[in-house]
Design a protein around this motif. Structure first.
Motif, PDB file in Angstrom:
ATOM      1  N   THR A 192      31.122  49.531  15.539  1.00  0.00           N
ATOM      2  CA  THR A 192      30.619  50.015  14.260  1.00  0.00           C
ATOM      3  C   THR A 192      31.537  49.562  13.137  1.00  0.00           C
ATOM      4  N   ARG A 460      26.890  53.044   9.477  1.00  0.00           N
ATOM      5  CA  ARG A 460      27.544  53.023  10.780  1.00  0.00           C
ATOM      6  C   ARG A 460      26.486  52.727  11.838  1.00  0.00           C
ATOM      7  N   ASP A 529      20.745  52.495  11.171  1.00  0.00           N
ATOM      8  CA  ASP A 529      22.136  52.835  10.883  1.00  0.00           C
ATOM      9  C   ASP A 529      22.214  54.271  10.365  1.00  0.00           C
TER      10      ASP A 529
END
Length: 924
Positions: A192, A460, A529
């Motif tokens: 990530t 992320r 995400d």
């Protein structure tokens, strides 16, 4: 007759021994059964409000000593504010999303995780967080922290998740949110992107290499000295694995560069680094040309081992700190490289995948992990004759704060909040100067971070968090990050939780009739995400302070560890400025980290970890609270068994002072027995003067959040002014005097006033003890000390002239004590009451002491004091008070069975032949 029955002996229900580990839980049950915090809230109605906003701890384990420090500091501040007359609610919170929980859940599930959907994994994460919230809640309550524990805020609550999504929508509305391809901190282990706050720096050894890039252009016209010679630009790097992504070499437009004729060809480096370059590589060569980099701008070099060009560009970021002044530039692997490449129209080239491996199609190194590829890149450079020199360098290198492994810079498609859009950077820097930073250096620290930080990467590549509520058109690939659309999704999250993003089809998450603004398509995919957890916690001012009627925004205070300048303080500031144009806090207080007694960082491997649970089992939470107060939290805070033992002894002195006073006011009714100040003996007024000084000092310390100052003040007051002096002298008066005599009631009045003030002043720190003392005090009062206010100022009690006189008496008393000790060692006396003291002093001092002649036996705790012009025989000669001589002899007369003073008038009353006249009057 048993004369001990006529003594006013101490009586109190307050126990001698603290037994804190056993008694504190009993008090906690009492507070809960009586709903103490609810009473505190009711008492605060109508008062001015003070809001300390709780930075949420992470819900993934038992609390550690840093948590205890943080929560106790907050509790002390809030309790002191309430006692100052504020409505100071405390709503605790927890940070519930994020990678550590997700990774632990995956570890616990093992192979089973591969059979589970994202939605099922999220539910496991929620359950894991709930477990530790319940654990930590009880651990925080055990510390004596009062708050709304039944209604904390959780970043995974449906309402909070919806409000987080709504805050993201605000950035979409104002144009601050964008999707772009740029280098970010990337953890290949956690797979990530990372925020600045998720990066920590640690020592790392890297290869250090000098590489020559062959200049393809003929430089004869620009530099005649190079006619017929092959020239090279030499770069220096500690990341050989980035050489495959090289697209340019940067030179500074203002530096002087030199061409060095060496055995390896003509090497071009910055003049300021020429000598260090030659030393590092072992080359030798003379300067054949000196020039500015502008002569080479846009010229082409050959990549060392790929069939492509590397363009020469000018860049202000080039420095003379190390290397050659010619900077290897890979726009896909560095922030400054990216910015230069963007400005010059270079491709943002990144041949590295999510797991930190080179893509399979990359010649020579495909499939290799980047750090493992370093030696292979060096081998390739040697093979092609491009390596000029190599070595090793130990330097500070970025690591992932979770897995502790080195990270890389990697260009990927991510979501960002732009620092320049809407003047976010400028407004944030301006807001910093409107905030009170405690300590003051906090301002410079966060200012520098905001001033230099890149755009905020908020995406992320994980599942446990709030999704980035954007969609992409399946027909044309256009992204929809529309504010109104995101608001629509935020409302769904409030009702159903963010889990619906992973459960429902995209069409169900969008208003009916939504179409792509670019192509008109109606088929969409969800962005998978999630948001950076720092965005989660950074919106707490909006998700907690604004909706809760008990709270308000901006908060008066944020209080966390000094690492939060790059964490919660940082993200909260950017989020609030970006959506509201103001800081979310008026003041920010930071504390240091807890280290062991030697100043070392705590580590399980070293075995120096001190757990709050262990401290509480041995000493009680009260000593842990006193430890927090006793430290200057602005620096790193030390803790050890020795330190805690010392604080436990200080605690006992405070407790014993309280217990002693309680025992001696057992028959005192403040409603009818109080003696007016004007009728008190000087000694009692001396004590009230020092009590007033204590009140002033402690109140000022609370206002300045300088708890170590109040700790030392209270400790000294109980030990020196009270136990060692005032209470010591007072014993005879309160034990043996007539129970209702003016002198005894005066002493009781002072003791009552001292204890009433002391218990209020220590309540924010010693919360259990203060409440226990409060319950045993005479007179009507609030149900708990935590419902009371600080003692009011009594300026009339301050009498500097009186204290100056008594300072002289105290000095004489100290000298008498030395003389008595000498006599005790010589077996002349046993107890001090066995003694008769003669003082021979210079005329001025003797005249002064004669004013107190009747009180001197009480002050010195002896049976008789005589003032004389000179001493007959040998005596103690004072160095501190020149001219003072002290004689000590056995007291004349017989010992009174009741007060133990010696009296020459013993037996003068027929009914009481064994006691002195003073005791006879007391028992009459």
């Amino acid at each position: 007759m048993e004369y001990k029955d006529t003594l006013n002996l101490p009586q109190t229900a307050f126990p001698m021994k603290a037994n804190l580990p056993q008694r504190e839980p009993e008090l906690l049950k009492k507070w809960e059964s009586r709903e103490l915090y609810r009473m505190i809230e009711e008492a605060g109605n109508g008062r001015p409000r003070y809001i300390l906003h709780d930075g949420p701890p992470y819900a993934n384990g038992h609390i550690h000593i840093g948590h205890a420090l943080n929560k106790i500091l907050k509790d002390m501040i809030l309790k002191s504010k309430r006692m100052e007359g504020f409505d100071a609610p405390y709503v605790p919170g927890w940070d519930c999303h994020g990678l550590p929980i997700e990774l632990q859940v995956e570890k616990n599930l093992g192979a089973k995780k591969r059979e589970m959907s994202k939605l099922e994994l999220r539910r496991e994460c929620r359950s894991y967080a709930e477990k530790f919230i319940a654990i930590q809640k009880e651990e925080f309550k055990r510390l004596g922290v009062l708050g709304d524990w039944d209604a904390p805020y959780l970043t995974m609550n449906y309402e909070y998740e919806g409000l987080t999504a709504a805050e993201l929508a605000r950035f979409a509305h104002n144009g601050g949110l964008y999707r772009g391809r740029k280098p970010v901190h990337w953890c290949s282990s956690c797979v990530t992107a990372l925020a600045e706050a998720e990066v920590e720096y640690a020592d790392h050894t890297s290869p250090s290499i000098f590489v020559k890039f062959r200049i393809k252009d003929d430089l004869t016209a620009e530099l005649p000295a190079l006619a017929g010679k092959q020239a090279f630009l030499v770069i220096w790097t500690t990341t050989p694995w980035t050489i495959p992504a090289n697209l340019a070499v940067a030179m500074h437009p203002e530096f002087d560069y030199v061409a060095l004729e060496t055995s390896e060809g003509v090497m071009i480096v910055a003049e300021g680094l020429k000598d260090s370059f030659l030393k590092a590589t072992g080359l030798s060569g003379g300067v054949i040309a000196t020039f500015k980099a502008g002569l080479l701008e846009r010229k082409q070099c050959a990549h060392p081992f790929y069939d492509r060009d590397s363009v020469i560009l000018l860049g202000e970021h080039v420095t003379l700190e190390a290397g050659t002044g010619c900077v290897h530039t890979a726009p896909g692997h560095g922030q400054e490289d990216y910015q230069l490449g963007l400005a010059e129209g270079l491709e943002i080239y990144n041949p590295v995948d999510n797991h930190g491996r080179f893509i399979a199609s990359l010649p020579f190194f495909g499939g290799e992990k980047v750090f493992d590829a370093n030696p292979k890149v060096i081998e390739k450079l040697i093979e092609v004759g491009a390596l000029v020199g190599q070595g090793k360098i130990s330097h500070s290198y970025p690591h992932c704060w979770r897995c502790k492994k080195p990270i890389i810079f990697r260009a990927t498609e991510q979501w960002f909040i732009a620092m320049e859009a809407n003047d976010l950077r400028k407004k944030s820097l301006e807001a910093i100067d409107q905030v009170q930073w405690i300590p003051k250096w906090g301002r410079d620290r966060i200012y520098g971070m905001i001033e230099n930080r890149p755009d905020w990467c908020i995406s992320r590549q994980r599942i446990w968090g709030v999704p980035i509520t954007a969609f992409s058109c399946t027909d044309c690939g256009e992204y929809l990050a529309d504010g109104k659309l995101m608001d629509f999704v935020a409302e769904l999250f409030k009702q159903h939780s963010a889990d619906v993003w992973f459960d429902w089809e995209a069409s169900r998450l969008m208003p009916e009739g939504t179409v792509c603004p670019k192509c008109g398509g109606a088929s969409f995919e969800k962005e998978m995400d999630i948001l950076d957890v720092w965005f989660d916690s950074g919106v707490s001012h909006a998700a907690v302070l604004e909706p809760n009627a008990k709270l308000s925004s901006p908060a008066d205070l944020y209080l966390e560890g000094s690492d939060q300048h790059r964490g919660w303080f940082h993200s909260s500031l950017l989020e609030s400025i970006g959506t509201r144009g103001r800081a979310p806090y008026k003041s920010v207080l930071t504390h240091g980290f807890v280290v062991d007694g030697s100043g070392r960082k705590m580590s399980k491997s070293v075995g120096n970890v001190v757990a709050p649970e262990d401290v509480i089992k041995k000493y009680g939470a009260e000593v842990l609270r006193l430890w927090v107060a006793a430290q200057d939290y602005r620096d790193d805070i030390r803790i050890s068994g020795e330190i805690l033992d010392r604080l436990a002894e200080a605690y006992r002195r405070i407790r014993n002072t309280s217990r002693y006073i309680l025992g001696n006011i057992h028959d005192f009714d403040p409603a009818k027995d109080m003696v007016p100040y004007g009728q008190m003996p000087e000694l009692d007024r001396w004590a009230l003067h020092h009590l007033e000084l204590l009140k002033e000092k402690v109140r000022a310390a609370y206002d300045a959040c300088e708890f170590h100052v109040l700790y030392h003040a209270v400790n000294a007051f109980c030990t020196v002014e009270m136990s060692a002096f005032y209470l010591d002298i007072l014993k005879d008066r309160v034990y043996t005097g007539r129970s209702d005599s003016l002198s005894r009631r005066s002493g009781q009045t002072v003791m009552y006033l001292v204890l009433d003030s002391l218990v209020r002043l220590i309540a924010p720190v010693l919360s259990f003890t203060a409440d226990e003392v409060w319950a045993n005090m005479p007179g009507s009062r609030e149900e708990s000390v935590h419902l009371a206010l600080f003692p009011e100022p009594s300026p009339a009690w301050k009498d500097d002239a009186l204290v100056e006189r008594w300072e002289r008496i105290i000095k004489v008393r100290a000298e008498v004590s030395k003389a008595l000790e000498q006599a005790r060692v010589a077996k002349m006396i046993g107890l001090s009451l066995d003694a008769a003291v003669t003082l021979a002093a210079p005329p001025e001092l003797r005249s002064f002491l004669e004013e107190y002649a009747a009180s001197l036996p009480e002050i010195f705790i002896v049976s008789k004091v005589t003032l004389a012009e000179r001493l007959e025989g040998e005596g103690y000669r004072s160095d501190a008070l020149p001219g003072l001589e002290i004689g000590v002899a056995a007291a004349p007369g017989a010992k009174c069975e009741r007060c133990w003073h010696y009296s020459e008038e013993l037996g003068s009353h027929a009914e009481h032949p064994a006691i002195c006249p003073a005791c006879t009057e007391a028992v009459a």
